[in-house]
Design a protein around this motif. Structure first.
Motif, PDB file in Angstrom:
ATOM      1  N   LEU A 519       0.804  -1.212   0.000  1.00 24.15           N
ATOM      2  CA  LEU A 519       0.000   0.000   0.000  1.00 24.15           C
ATOM      3  C   LEU A 519       0.841   1.268   0.000  1.00 24.15           C
ATOM      4  O   LEU A 519       0.520   2.232  -0.701  1.00 24.15           O
ATOM      5  CB  LEU A 519      -0.949   0.000   1.200  1.00 24.15           C
ATOM      6  CG  LEU A 519      -1.995   1.113   1.206  1.00 24.15           C
ATOM      7  CD1 LEU A 519      -2.949   0.966   0.032  1.00 24.15           C
ATOM      8  CD2 LEU A 519      -2.779   1.115   2.516  1.00 24.15           C
ATOM      9  N   ASP A 520       1.911   1.297   0.785  1.00 22.78           N
ATOM     10  CA  ASP A 520       2.722   2.512   0.836  1.00 22.78           C
ATOM     11  C   ASP A 520       3.451   2.753  -0.482  1.00 22.78           C
ATOM     12  O   ASP A 520       3.605   3.900  -0.911  1.00 22.78           O
ATOM     13  CB  ASP A 520       3.720   2.443   1.995  1.00 22.78           C
ATOM     14  CG  ASP A 520       3.023   2.487   3.340  1.00 22.78           C
ATOM     15  OD1 ASP A 520       1.963   3.139   3.431  1.00 22.78           O
ATOM     16  OD2 ASP A 520       3.511   1.858   4.295  1.00 22.78           O
ATOM     17  N   PHE A 521       3.902   1.688  -1.135  1.00 20.62           N
ATOM     18  CA  PHE A 521       4.498   1.843  -2.461  1.00 20.62           C
ATOM     19  C   PHE A 521       3.460   2.371  -3.434  1.00 20.62           C
ATOM     20  O   PHE A 521       3.715   3.316  -4.200  1.00 20.62           O
ATOM     21  CB  PHE A 521       5.046   0.506  -2.958  1.00 20.62           C
ATOM     22  CG  PHE A 521       5.687   0.581  -4.321  1.00 20.62           C
ATOM     23  CD1 PHE A 521       7.034   0.868  -4.450  1.00 20.62           C
ATOM     24  CD2 PHE A 521       4.939   0.379  -5.475  1.00 20.62           C
ATOM     25  CE1 PHE A 521       7.625   0.957  -5.708  1.00 20.62           C
ATOM     26  CE2 PHE A 521       5.507   0.459  -6.735  1.00 20.62           C
ATOM     27  CZ  PHE A 521       6.863   0.752  -6.847  1.00 20.62           C
ATOM     28  N   ALA A 522       2.248   1.786  -3.415  1.00 15.49           N
ATOM     29  CA  ALA A 522       1.233   2.082  -4.413  1.00 15.49           C
ATOM     30  C   ALA A 522       0.554   3.432  -4.203  1.00 15.49           C
ATOM     31  O   ALA A 522       0.025   3.999  -5.156  1.00 15.49           O
ATOM     32  CB  ALA A 522       0.174   0.978  -4.414  1.00 15.49           C
ATOM     33  N   ILE A 523       0.545   3.945  -2.980  1.00 15.67           N
ATOM     34  CA  ILE A 523      -0.088   5.245  -2.732  1.00 15.67           C
ATOM     35  C   ILE A 523       0.952   6.313  -2.403  1.00 15.67           C
ATOM     36  O   ILE A 523       1.047   7.333  -3.096  1.00 15.67           O
ATOM     37  CB  ILE A 523      -1.145   5.135  -1.620  1.00 15.67           C
ATOM     38  CG1 ILE A 523      -2.304   4.256  -2.104  1.00 15.67           C
ATOM     39  CG2 ILE A 523      -1.660   6.512  -1.217  1.00 15.67           C
ATOM     40  CD1 ILE A 523      -3.444   4.112  -1.109  1.00 15.67           C
ATOM     41  N   ALA A 524       1.766   6.100  -1.358  1.00 17.09           N
ATOM     42  CA  ALA A 524       2.768   7.112  -1.009  1.00 17.09           C
ATOM     43  C   ALA A 524       3.778   7.283  -2.140  1.00 17.09           C
ATOM     44  O   ALA A 524       4.101   8.410  -2.547  1.00 17.09           O
ATOM     45  CB  ALA A 524       3.468   6.725   0.291  1.00 17.09           C
ATOM     46  N   GLY A 525       4.294   6.162  -2.654  1.00 16.53           N
ATOM     47  CA  GLY A 525       5.255   6.256  -3.753  1.00 16.53           C
ATOM     48  C   GLY A 525       4.644   6.872  -4.990  1.00 16.53           C
ATOM     49  O   GLY A 525       5.254   7.722  -5.660  1.00 16.53           O
ATOM     50  N   ASN A 526       3.433   6.488  -5.306  1.00 15.92           N
ATOM     51  CA  ASN A 526       2.741   6.972  -6.495  1.00 15.92           C
ATOM     52  C   ASN A 526       2.501   8.472  -6.425  1.00 15.92           C
ATOM     53  O   ASN A 526       2.820   9.225  -7.355  1.00 15.92           O
ATOM     54  CB  ASN A 526       1.411   6.219  -6.613  1.00 15.92           C
ATOM     55  CG  ASN A 526       0.719   6.413  -7.938  1.00 15.92           C
ATOM     56  OD1 ASN A 526       0.651   7.514  -8.458  1.00 15.92           O
ATOM     57  ND2 ASN A 526       0.180   5.333  -8.481  1.00 15.92           N
ATOM     58  N   LEU A 527       1.926   8.936  -5.312  1.00 16.65           N
ATOM     59  CA  LEU A 527       1.510  10.330  -5.206  1.00 16.65           C
ATOM     60  C   LEU A 527       2.660  11.281  -4.875  1.00 16.65           C
ATOM     61  O   LEU A 527       2.581  12.473  -5.200  1.00 16.65           O
ATOM     62  CB  LEU A 527       0.406  10.458  -4.151  1.00 16.65           C
ATOM     63  CG  LEU A 527      -0.858   9.631  -4.422  1.00 16.65           C
ATOM     64  CD1 LEU A 527      -1.871   9.839  -3.317  1.00 16.65           C
ATOM     65  CD2 LEU A 527      -1.458   9.965  -5.774  1.00 16.65           C
ATOM     66  N   LEU A 528       3.702  10.771  -4.252  1.00 21.70           N
ATOM     67  CA  LEU A 528       4.834  11.634  -3.876  1.00 21.70           C
ATOM     68  C   LEU A 528       6.044  11.423  -4.777  1.00 21.70           C
ATOM     69  O   LEU A 528       7.148  11.878  -4.445  1.00 21.70           O
ATOM     70  CB  LEU A 528       5.237  11.369  -2.418  1.00 21.70           C
ATOM     71  CG  LEU A 528       4.176  11.628  -1.343  1.00 21.70           C
ATOM     72  CD1 LEU A 528       4.776  11.454   0.044  1.00 21.70           C
ATOM     73  CD2 LEU A 528       3.556  13.008  -1.490  1.00 21.70           C
ATOM     74  N   ALA A 529       5.867  10.759  -5.916  1.00 26.04           N
ATOM     75  CA  ALA A 529       6.999  10.443  -6.790  1.00 26.04           C
ATOM     76  C   ALA A 529       7.894  11.641  -7.090  1.00 26.04           C
ATOM     77  O   ALA A 529       9.132  11.519  -7.046  1.00 26.04           O
ATOM     78  CB  ALA A 529       6.495   9.816  -8.087  1.00 26.04           C
ATOM     79  N   PRO A 530       7.356  12.835  -7.385  1.00 23.79           N
ATOM     80  CA  PRO A 530       8.251  13.971  -7.691  1.00 23.79           C
ATOM     81  C   PRO A 530       9.136  14.394  -6.519  1.00 23.79           C
ATOM     82  O   PRO A 530      10.139  15.080  -6.724  1.00 23.79           O
ATOM     83  CB  PRO A 530       7.265  15.092  -8.068  1.00 23.79           C
ATOM     84  CG  PRO A 530       6.011  14.395  -8.468  1.00 23.79           C
ATOM     85  CD  PRO A 530       5.939  13.197  -7.576  1.00 23.79           C
TER      86      PRO A 530
END
Length: 920
Positions: A519-530
């Motif tokens: 979940l943290d990869f898929a949401i935190a990583g996704n949304l905070l990628a920049p």
């Protein structure tokens, strides 16, 4: 629009078929149905329409799903072949069943179908939530014989009646709650049987008092039977027309249309896209509108809820049949916006009239918020509305005032984006999302200040700032941007490089715990990628590839996590919720790794062989040699099962290491299995008169060297031999219940592929009699495999003599048998080669997770794959006013076009090629 033909051992969730009014599921029986759910009508969840031959229920051996039909095949122990087709008449409360029987034997047989569904009318005030209001045991269902070809079943507590019509006319015998229809099929002959099941209500609207009150339903049933071929064909044609509508601009059904993926040789990606769309269409419901308010029991008068013209529910057929979860809907919100913008607009506007913190979903029968609050509500409601505005071009929706609150949609988005502030514990900086029932339910350590939804708060404020800036409110935009930047710095503190790509949860006492969940990869990583460093992105990607990916799917939770293993498929170690893999692939794209992104899409496309996207997929280990069932493999009075084994390890429990298995417990206990575990104890299990007898040794087989094991049943006792010596014996009597249709698998189990043997196996044998102690000892003492190999009672022998390749020959029938997930090894001296099974060699593939794991067969969140293909593979990210492409100069690795992408009435085509993306 179809799955592959799937053997029964790979079907963990029996398929369901839908018709825009609801859905019906199937059971292990070759004709059986369960979970008939077409609101307001629904059954009690038990099996009905069970087909038997000569009084023996017939279990499905293989099945195929399509949008309009469940097709099943089976062969009885005597060789009678059955094929059935199950369809729902489109947008009618009507089930269509066609049975084809072929009897090649020299004796006549009797085919029977038990018509005994317990279908009630669950009109309001019955509660339609995750659990629909299925009728319980406190109701009485009564069967009435109307004619030679008709029966009618009534419910004592509602006006629901269920009619059956049969052709040809059967011999119809009645029980108190149902009937049994019987047809003879002569030796050497075939037969086709058609059945219609019609559900409706009495003419009085009250429970049946006079059989004539059900005439309307019976007449409709007979009318369909009289034109069965046309009705059967129309059920398919109507689905195909609805499918074409979805991709046709200006169609007469949907308020929009979807782009068409063409000009590509990549069938995997195309198949993923179209099956993703089909999963959403299977959740469409047209019978929850105002037209159906009376039958649904809705109150009338000013201000009462009368439904929407069309909705897309979360799932079917077991649960969530009339509800839209905020979470699941958000994952198909791009598809829904392009397909049906008027519907998604109406749905989003209605959401904002409700308290989204009072539940996790809206029920479209009552219009009420149902269930407890979910921590994902803010993110998912925000995402759905933002995607609607951006992909529809309806920017003016942001200025719409919601009457119940007096606030505009844009003001609501601001409130949602900043709602996190009321969840921050005193003296802390991050939102506390509570215990696991608000989050991942089965992970007690993923609680409180979690990275995923705190990261989402940063993203939502950033997006809201952009919307306010576009509206000319620079002050609000600046304020939101400042709050987002401040929160971002706090969220990033949850990332600990020592965790190898995994984030920490922070508890309210300040302690932190790393949870190795996707979940943290898929949401935190996704949304905070920049905002992530290249090193962080690299480590996070390694976490996924090293710990989560398995075959054509992934595990939601790593086995390296301190909570592992966790059995529940959607959030545990055995599989993942349907949207997690698509979000994972998208995160690779957001990290700029398009080659890995495309590779993941192709990997996950493998699951489309199962049919639609369910709520979750379970990872199976394909390993062993599977031999197709035949009558000789189902001895009744006595049996011997033996093999040479060289175990490399034993599982924890004695029942987990299947050596030779032909057991099933799906629709009753049947068959037999020789197995081991618990430090090397050997177990032999048989179903005697339908009841499993489990005999276990205290002696053990060590994890080194070759050992001969055998299980024997002689009609009076069960014995287990290890290295030629009886190690245990237990009295037992009865006939061995045949597991007809269930294959014999060497090295694995036909019903649970996680019960796999680890090590080498040779000379797998089944005898249709009880070998004596002398005969078994002779095989143990033998220096070549010839001993016992020519016995007339030997019905299966796998000598594994090839030593290479993926096929082996079964000696009795000369049948070529495929070996999966295994390598070759040397056998004991004088025996040549053996097959070797191990974790490293096992093939992993995913199947739709079973209902026993509280998972539905089809889930609208499967639309996320199409969403990701549109937004990331083809880079289409409009802002509501302008069609834009994301990272257009970066090649996606695929040559294809996406045509019919519509924004503000203008249709455009996106092309993907070696130089990147272009829009025309």
């Amino acid at each position: 629009m179809t799955s592959d033909w799937l053997p029964a051992r790979e079907v963990k969730h029996f398929p369901a078929v839908s018709n825009s009014w609801g859905a019906v599921g199937s059971s292990p029986n070759v004709l059986g149905i369960r979970n008939f759910t077409l609101a307001p009508y629904l059954d009690g969840g038990g099996d009905s329409c069970v087909l038997s031959v000569d009084g023996v229920p017939v279990t499905t051996s293989e099945s195929r799903w399509s949008a309009y039909e469940i097709t099943r095949k089976a062969t009885t122990a005597s060789g009678v072949a059955i094929q059935t087709a199950t369809r729902l008449a489109f947008e009618r409360n009507e089930l269509l069943l066609r049975i084809t029987v072929s009897n090649p034997t020299a004796a006549p047989v009797t085919v029977s179908v038990n018509a005994n569904p317990r279908i009630a009318k669950g009109a309001l005030p019955a509660k339609w939530e995750w659990d629909p209001p299925r009728p319980g045991g406190n109701r009485t269902f009564t069967a009435h014989k109307v004619s030679r070809s008709n029966l009618l079943i009534s419910d004592s507590a509602s006006s629901a009646v269920t009619a059956f019509a049969f052709a040809p006319a059967p011999t119809l015998t009645m029980t108190s709650a149902g009937g049994s229809a019987q047809w003879p099929v002569a030796a050497g002959q075939s037969a086709t049987i058609d059945i219609v099941m019609e559900v409706g209500q009495t003419s009085t609207g009250a429970p049946l008092a006079d059989i004539n009150d059900g005439n309307g339903v019976v007449d409709a049933c007979n009318a369909t039977l009289g034109a069965f071929g046309a009705a059967f064909s129309t059920a398919r044609k109507s689905w195909e027309e609805r499918w074409q509508d979805a991709f046709t601009p200006g169609n007469g059904h949907y308020s929009g249309s979807l782009p068409v993926l063409t000009d590509t040789r990549d069938t995997a990606v195309a198949g993923l896209y179209y099956m993703s769309v089909l999963s959403v269409l299977a959740c469409e419901r047209t019978n929850l509108s105002s037209e159906f308010s009376t039958v649904l029991g809705r109150p009338t008068g000013p201000g009462t809820f009368q439904g929407l013209d069309r909705v897309y529910v979360t799932g079917a057929p077991e649960w969530a049949n009339t509800v839209s979860y905020f979470w699941d809907t958000s994952y198909s919100s791009i598809v829904l916006t392009l397909l049906d913008p008027q519907m998604i607009k109406a749905k989003a506007a209605y959401w904002l009239t409700k308290d989204i913190y009072a539940g996790y979903a809206i029920d479209w029968v009552s219009g009420k918020t149902v269930g407890p609050w979910y921590s994902a509500n803010d993110l998912t409601v925000f995402t759905t509305i933002l995607n609607y505005v951006n992909y529809s071009g309806d920017v003016s929706f942001l200025d719409t005032t919601i009457s119940s609150s007096g606030k505009t949609v844009l003001e609501h988005l601001k409130s949602i984006a900043t709602n996190w502030q009321r969840l921050v514990p005193q003296g802390q900086s991050l939102a506390d999302y509570g215990e696991n029932h608000n989050l991942l339910e089965v992970l007690p350590k993923y609680v409180h200040q979690v990275p995923s939804f705190n990261a989402a708060n940063v993203w939502m404020m950033q997006q809201a700032a952009g919307l306010f800036a576009r509206a000319g409110d620079k002050a609000t935009a600046k304020d939101l941007t400042g709050r987002a930047e401040a929160l971002l710095s706090e969220v990033l503190k949850l990332y600990d490089i020592a965790n190898n790509g995994v984030w920490n949860c922070r508890y309210n006492d300040g302690t932190t715990v790393a949870v190795r969940h996707v979940l943290d990869f898929a949401i935190a990583g996704n949304l905070l990628a920049p905002s992530l460093t290249d090193e962080q992105k690299t480590d996070m990607k390694h976490f996924v590839t090293d710990e989560l990916l398995a075959g054509d799917w992934l595990r939601a939770l790593s086995f390296a996590d301190s909570q592992a293993p966790v059995a529940r498929t959607d959030h545990g170690t055995s599989g993942a919720y349907v949207a997690w893999p698509s979000l994972t692939a998208q995160t690779f794209a957001r990290f700029g790794d398009y080659p890995a992104f495309l590779s993941l899409l192709k990997r996950f496309a493998g699951v489309t062989r199962n049919g639609p996207f369910g709520q979750a997929n379970e990872i199976l280990q394909s390993a062993g040699a599977s031999v197709t069932d035949r009558p000789a493999l189902n001895p009744a009075g006595a049996v011997t099962v033996s093999a040479w084994i060289n175990p490399s390890s034993w599982p924890k429990n004695h029942w987990e290491g299947s050596i030779i298995a032909k057991d099933t417990w799906v629709s009753g206990n049947a068959g037999y299995v020789l197995r081991g575990g618990a430090g090397g104890k050997i177990s032999f299990v048989l179903a005697l008169d339908g009841r499993f007898i489990d005999v276990i040794t205290t002696a053990t087989v060590p994890t080194s060297g070759w050992h001969h094991v055998a299980g024997v049943y002689d009609g009076e006792k069960v014995q287990i031999f290890i290295d030629g010596t009886v190690r245990t014996a237990q009295p037992a009597t009865g006939k061995i219940t045949p597991s007809t249709g269930t294959p014999v698998i060497v090295g694995n189990n036909p019903t649970d592929s996680n019960r796999r043997f680890s090590g080498s196996i040779d000379e797998a044998r089944i005898y249709a009699r009880a070998l004596s102690a002398t005969e078994i000892n002779a095989q143990y003492e033998a220096t070549t495999p010839a001993t016992g190999a020519t016995d007339s009672s030997l019905v299966l022998r796998l000598p594994f003599s090839e030593g290479n390749g993926t096929k082996t020959t079964e000696s009795i029938t000369a049948q070529a048998v495929t070996i999966e997930g295994a390598t070759w090894s040397s056998s004991r001296t004088g025996f040549g080669s053996a097959v070797a099974l191990s974790d490293a060699a096992a093939d992993y593939h995913a199947v739709i997770a079973p209902a026993t794991q509280l998972q539905v067969f089809v889930n609208c969140a499967g639309g996320k794959y199409a969403d990701v293909i549109i937004s990331d593979l083809f880079g289409y990210i409009p802002d509501g006013a302008t069609a834009r492409l994301q990272n257009a100069t970066m090649p996606r690795g695929i040559t294809a076009t996406l045509s019919g992408v519509v924004l503000n009435g203008k249709s455009q085509t996106i092309s993907s090629g070696p130089d990147g993306l272009s829009l025309a």
